[in-house]
Structure formats: structure tokens, C-alpha cells
Design an enzyme around this catalytic site. Structure first.
Site, PDB file in Angstrom:
ATOM      1  N   TYR A 187       0.787  -1.228   0.000  1.00 36.97           N
ATOM      2  CA  TYR A 187       0.000   0.000   0.000  1.00 36.97           C
ATOM      3  C   TYR A 187       0.822   1.282   0.000  1.00 36.97           C
ATOM      4  O   TYR A 187       0.257   2.374   0.013  1.00 36.97           O
ATOM      5  CB  TYR A 187      -0.942   0.001   1.216  1.00 36.97           C
ATOM      6  CG  TYR A 187      -1.916  -1.157   1.183  1.00 36.97           C
ATOM      7  CD1 TYR A 187      -3.000  -1.149   0.318  1.00 36.97           C
ATOM      8  CD2 TYR A 187      -1.736  -2.261   2.005  1.00 36.97           C
ATOM      9  CE1 TYR A 187      -3.890  -2.212   0.276  1.00 36.97           C
ATOM     10  CE2 TYR A 187      -2.627  -3.325   1.971  1.00 36.97           C
ATOM     11  CZ  TYR A 187      -3.686  -3.296   1.105  1.00 36.97           C
ATOM     12  OH  TYR A 187      -4.564  -4.343   1.067  1.00 36.97           O
ATOM     13  N   HIS A 189      -9.042   0.689  -5.983  1.00 35.75           N
ATOM     14  CA  HIS A 189      -8.272  -0.192  -5.099  1.00 35.75           C
ATOM     15  C   HIS A 189      -6.803   0.102  -5.324  1.00 35.75           C
ATOM     16  O   HIS A 189      -6.348   0.155  -6.467  1.00 35.75           O
ATOM     17  CB  HIS A 189      -8.570  -1.667  -5.364  1.00 35.75           C
ATOM     18  CG  HIS A 189      -9.988  -2.013  -5.046  1.00 35.75           C
ATOM     19  ND1 HIS A 189     -10.430  -2.177  -3.755  1.00 35.75           N
ATOM     20  CD2 HIS A 189     -11.065  -2.165  -5.842  1.00 35.75           C
ATOM     21  CE1 HIS A 189     -11.733  -2.431  -3.775  1.00 35.75           C
ATOM     22  NE2 HIS A 189     -12.137  -2.417  -5.030  1.00 35.75           N
TER      23      HIS A 189
END
Length: 142
Positions: free
Chosen positions: A22, A97
């Protein structure tokens, strides 16, 4: 034009949560960059780890938001209710996402929101949010 960014569970931990997947930037820092980059439009941001709160906020955007960027996190794969809400609110939703959910675990390939979304951006990191904003801007000028 108002675009609302709504992030789901665990996205409040961006910057420290699994940086190899991430990244190492917090969403709050990235959101400030987006606000500086897109000054002609109003950007809002909301995050919750609670499914019902996400649904309440989506519904609260009726008549307020011209577009929604939604990263439902893990609820993408489990929440029929969030998918139903996206269908019900009548606001275009771009699903984002950070990681490529289709290149990860099998359960992440189940997406209960995509069929009710205008589009889906997956796997382009935080850049996916700015790409979604660009889409809404291009539609406004079409």
C-alpha cells in the site's frame, strides 16, 4: 462540482500498513495533495471501519456529491449491502483499489460492488484516486 472520496476499513492505516503493498504515504497527506492539485472543485473525504457508517455516508451524499470515489477495502468482497447502496443512491461511483485485487488472494477476486459502479481502477496505487477525479472532470466537460 463536488467529488467525495470514501475509504473503508483499515485505509486509515495507510502509510504504516503493509507498505510493500500500500505504500508509505498516509491518505491524509495524499488528500491534501489532491486538494492542492484540483482547486477548482470541491473534494470531500470520509473514512470508516464500520460498514453501516459507510452506507450512511454514501446515502448522505444524495443531492450533495456529483461523483463518489469508493475504496471499500475488505468490504468489497463481503458486503452485499454496500453494493446495494451504490446501486440505490443514483450518484456515479468509481471504485478504486490501491493494490491489484485480481492479482492477490482468491477471495479478493470476488467483488460485490463493481457491477453497480461506473468503473473500477485497481492496482495503480494512490494514483487511482486522481485518475478517478480526472474521469469525473472529463465527464463534466463532455
Amino acid at each position: 462540482m463536488h467529488i467525495e472520496i470514501i475509504n473503508g476499513p483499515n485505509l486509515n492505516l495507510l502509510g504504516t500498513r503493509e507498505p510493500s503493498i500500500y505504500g508509505n504515504q498516509s491518505f491524509e497527506t495524499y488528500f491534501k495533495e489532491l486538494q492542492a492539485l484540483y482547486t477548482p472543485i470541491s473534494l470531500g473525504y470520509y473514512q470508516s471501519n464500520v460498514e453501516g457508517e459507510l452506507i450512511n455516508h454514501l446515502q448522505a451524499m444524495i443531492g450533495k456529491a456529483d461523483g463518489i470515489i469508493l475504496n471499500a477495502g475488505g468490504y468489497t468482497h463481503t458486503s452485499v449491502a454496500l453494493g446495494d447502496c451504490v446501486a440505490a443512491i443514483g450518484i456515479p461511483v468509481i471504485e478504486v483499489h490501491i493494490s491489484n485485487i485480481y492479482a492477490r488472494e482468491e477471495f479478493r477476486k470476488i467483488n460485490l460492488i463493481a457491477k453497480n459502479s461506473k468503473g473500477l481502477i485497481s492496482g495503480l496505487g494512490l494514483k487511482g484516486y486522481s485518475l478517478a477525479i480526472e474521469y469525473f472532470l472529463s465527464e463534466a466537460h463532455a
